[in-house]
Design a protein around this motif. Structure first.
Motif, short mmCIF file in Angstrom:
data_model
loop_
_atom_site.label_atom_id
_atom_site.label_comp_id
_atom_site.label_asym_id
_atom_site.label_seq_id
_atom_site.Cartn_x
_atom_site.Cartn_y
_atom_site.Cartn_z
N CYS A 25 0.84 -1.19 0.00
CA CYS A 25 0.00 0.00 0.00
C CYS A 25 0.88 1.25 0.00
N PRO A 26 0.89 2.02 -1.08
CA PRO A 26 1.79 3.19 -1.16
C PRO A 26 1.35 4.28 -0.21
N THR A 27 2.32 4.96 0.37
CA THR A 27 2.04 6.01 1.33
C THR A 27 1.54 7.27 0.65
N LEU A 28 0.75 8.05 1.38
CA LEU A 28 0.28 9.35 0.90
C LEU A 28 1.09 10.50 1.50
N ALA A 29 2.15 10.17 2.23
CA ALA A 29 2.99 11.21 2.82
C ALA A 29 3.72 11.99 1.72
N ASN A 30 3.94 13.28 1.96
CA ASN A 30 4.65 14.15 1.02
C ASN A 30 3.99 14.15 -0.37
N SER A 31 2.66 14.15 -0.40
CA SER A 31 1.96 14.08 -1.68
C SER A 31 2.10 15.35 -2.51
N ASP A 32 2.49 16.45 -1.88
CA ASP A 32 2.70 17.68 -2.64
C ASP A 32 3.81 17.53 -3.68
N SER A 33 4.73 16.61 -3.43
CA SER A 33 5.84 16.41 -4.36
C SER A 33 5.49 15.45 -5.49
N LEU A 34 4.30 14.85 -5.44
CA LEU A 34 3.90 13.89 -6.47
C LEU A 34 3.29 14.59 -7.67
N SER A 35 3.35 13.96 -8.82
CA SER A 35 2.63 14.44 -9.99
C SER A 35 1.15 14.11 -9.83
N GLN A 38 0.67 10.37 -10.25
CA GLN A 38 1.13 9.60 -9.10
C GLN A 38 0.17 9.71 -7.93
N LEU A 39 -0.36 10.93 -7.70
CA LEU A 39 -1.30 11.12 -6.59
C LEU A 39 -2.57 10.31 -6.81
N ILE A 40 -3.13 10.35 -8.01
CA ILE A 40 -4.35 9.59 -8.31
C ILE A 40 -4.08 8.10 -8.20
N ASP A 41 -2.92 7.64 -8.67
CA ASP A 41 -2.59 6.22 -8.57
C ASP A 41 -2.57 5.76 -7.11
N ARG A 42 -2.09 6.62 -6.22
CA ARG A 42 -2.02 6.24 -4.80
C ARG A 42 -3.38 6.34 -4.13
N LEU A 43 -4.16 7.37 -4.47
CA LEU A 43 -5.49 7.51 -3.89
C LEU A 43 -6.41 6.36 -4.29
N THR A 44 -6.24 5.87 -5.52
CA THR A 44 -7.12 4.82 -6.04
C THR A 44 -6.47 3.44 -6.01
N HIS A 45 -5.41 3.30 -5.24
CA HIS A 45 -4.77 1.98 -5.12
C HIS A 45 -5.75 0.99 -4.50
N ASP A 46 -5.60 -0.27 -4.86
CA ASP A 46 -6.52 -1.32 -4.39
C ASP A 46 -6.61 -1.40 -2.88
N CYS A 47 -5.57 -0.98 -2.18
CA CYS A 47 -5.57 -1.11 -0.72
C CYS A 47 -6.48 -0.09 -0.05
N ARG A 48 -6.89 0.98 -0.79
CA ARG A 48 -7.73 2.00 -0.16
C ARG A 48 -8.91 2.43 -1.04
N TYR A 49 -9.05 1.86 -2.22
CA TYR A 49 -10.13 2.31 -3.11
C TYR A 49 -10.63 1.13 -3.95
N ASP A 50 -11.95 1.01 -4.03
CA ASP A 50 -12.59 -0.01 -4.88
C ASP A 50 -13.52 0.72 -5.84
N ARG A 51 -13.18 0.75 -7.10
CA ARG A 51 -13.96 1.51 -8.07
C ARG A 51 -15.31 0.85 -8.38
N LEU A 52 -15.53 -0.37 -7.91
CA LEU A 52 -16.83 -1.01 -8.08
C LEU A 52 -17.80 -0.63 -6.97
N GLU A 53 -17.28 -0.03 -5.90
CA GLU A 53 -18.11 0.37 -4.76
C GLU A 53 -18.40 1.86 -4.85
N ARG A 54 -19.66 2.23 -4.63
CA ARG A 54 -20.01 3.65 -4.67
C ARG A 54 -19.48 4.37 -3.44
#
Length: 232
Positions: A25-35, A38-54
Motif C-alpha cells: 500500500c503506497p504512502t500518501l505522505a509528502n503528496s505535494d511532491s507527487l505528480s 502519481q497522486l491519483i494512482d495512490r489515492l485509487t490503489h486497491d488497498c484503499r479504493y474499490d472503483r466497483l463500490e459507490r
C-alpha cells in the motif's frame, strides 16, 4: 499440543499478511511532491479504493446515505421534430457532479489547490454512476480520436464529469391541431443500476438547462423549457 500448534500457525499467517499489505500500500505522505498521475494512482490503489463500490457517507446515527448526483445540460443543436418517426435529435453537453470522500486530497496535499483534470485514464480509475437517457432511440458520445469526456477532481473529492453527446429521443407527438400544434418533448435522465436508496439524481439549482443563443428550429418555435425530478 495440537490446539497450541494451530493457534501459533494462524498468528504467524496474520502477521505475515499484515506485513505484505503494509509494503504493497503506497504512502500518501509528502503528496505535494507527487505528480497528478502519481497522486491519483495512490489515492485509487486497491488497498484503499474499490472503483466497483459507490462512495459512502453516513448520518450521525450511522445510517448509510445515498450518493447525490447533480446534473446540468447545455443544448447547442436541436433538429426538427420528425412526426412520422415520433422523435427528435439533440446535440448537448451533459455534466454530472458528485462527492467521493475517498478522493479527498486536501489534507494529504495541502499545497495542491487546483482540480486534477484528465480524460480516459483518470475516468477508468474511479467509480462513476451509470446515467442514461431513458427515452432515447440511440445516442453516442462525440469525439474524434478521443471521446469528448473531461473528468475533474477537486481537493475536497468533488468529481465533475462532462461529455458531449448526440442523441435521438422519442417524443409522443399530439397532431390533432396540426398545423397549429404545440408539442412537449422530454429528455429523461435515469440511473441504470442504483435505486433511490443508493443514488439520488438532482438538477443543479442554478441554470440546470441552457441553450445556445443561436439555436433555432425551422418549423417550430422553442417557447419554454423546465426541469423536474421524479422518484419511482
Amino acid at each position: 499440543m495440537y490446539l497450541s500448534l494451530i493457534i501459533s500457525i494462524l498468528l504467524n499467517c496474520l502477521r505475515l499478511g499484515q506485513s505484505v499489505t503494509d509494503v504493497d500500500c503506497p504512502t500518501l505522505a509528502n503528496s505535494d511532491s507527487l505528480s497528478q498521475t502519481q497522486l491519483i494512482d495512490r489515492l485509487t490503489h486497491d488497498c484503499r479504493y474499490d472503483r466497483l463500490e459507490r462512495p459512502t457517507t453516513y448520518t450521525e446515527a450511522g445510517a448509510r446515505l445515498p450518493v447525490d448526483v447533480y446534473m446540468r445540460a447545455y443544448i447547442y443543436f436541436m433538429q426538427n421534430l420528425e412526426a412520422h418517426d415520433l422523435q427528435f435529435k439533440i446535440y448537448a453537453l451533459l455534466q454530472m457532479r458528485f462527492l467521493d470522500p475517498r478522493l479527498n486530497f486536501r489534507n494529504v496535499s495541502p499545497k495542491r489547490l487546483q482540480p486534477i483534470l484528465g480524460e480516459q485514464q483518470l475516468r477508468d480509475s474511479i467509480w462513476l454512476p451509470h446515467i442514461f437517457l431513458a427515452n432515447e432511440r440511440d445516442s453516442s458520445i462525440l469525439g474524434t480520436t478521443e471521446k469528448d469526456i473531461l473528468t475533474s477532481i477537486s481537493p475536497d473529492g468533488t468529481v465533475i464529469v462532462s461529455w458531449r453527446i448526440k442523441a435521438t429521443l422519442y417524443c409522443w407527438l399530439n397532431l390533432k391541431k396540426f398545423p397549429f400544434d404545440e408539442q412537449h418533448c422530454s429528455t429523461v435522465l435515469e440511473s441504470w443500476m442504483y435505486n433511490t436508496s443508493e443514488l439520488v439524481m438532482h438538477w443543479e439549482q442554478k441554470r440546470p438547462i441552457t441553450y445556445d443563443p443561436a439555436l433555432h428550429l425551422t418549423e417550430f418555435v422553442l417557447q419554454n423549457s423546465w426541469s423536474n425530478e421524479t422518484f419511482i
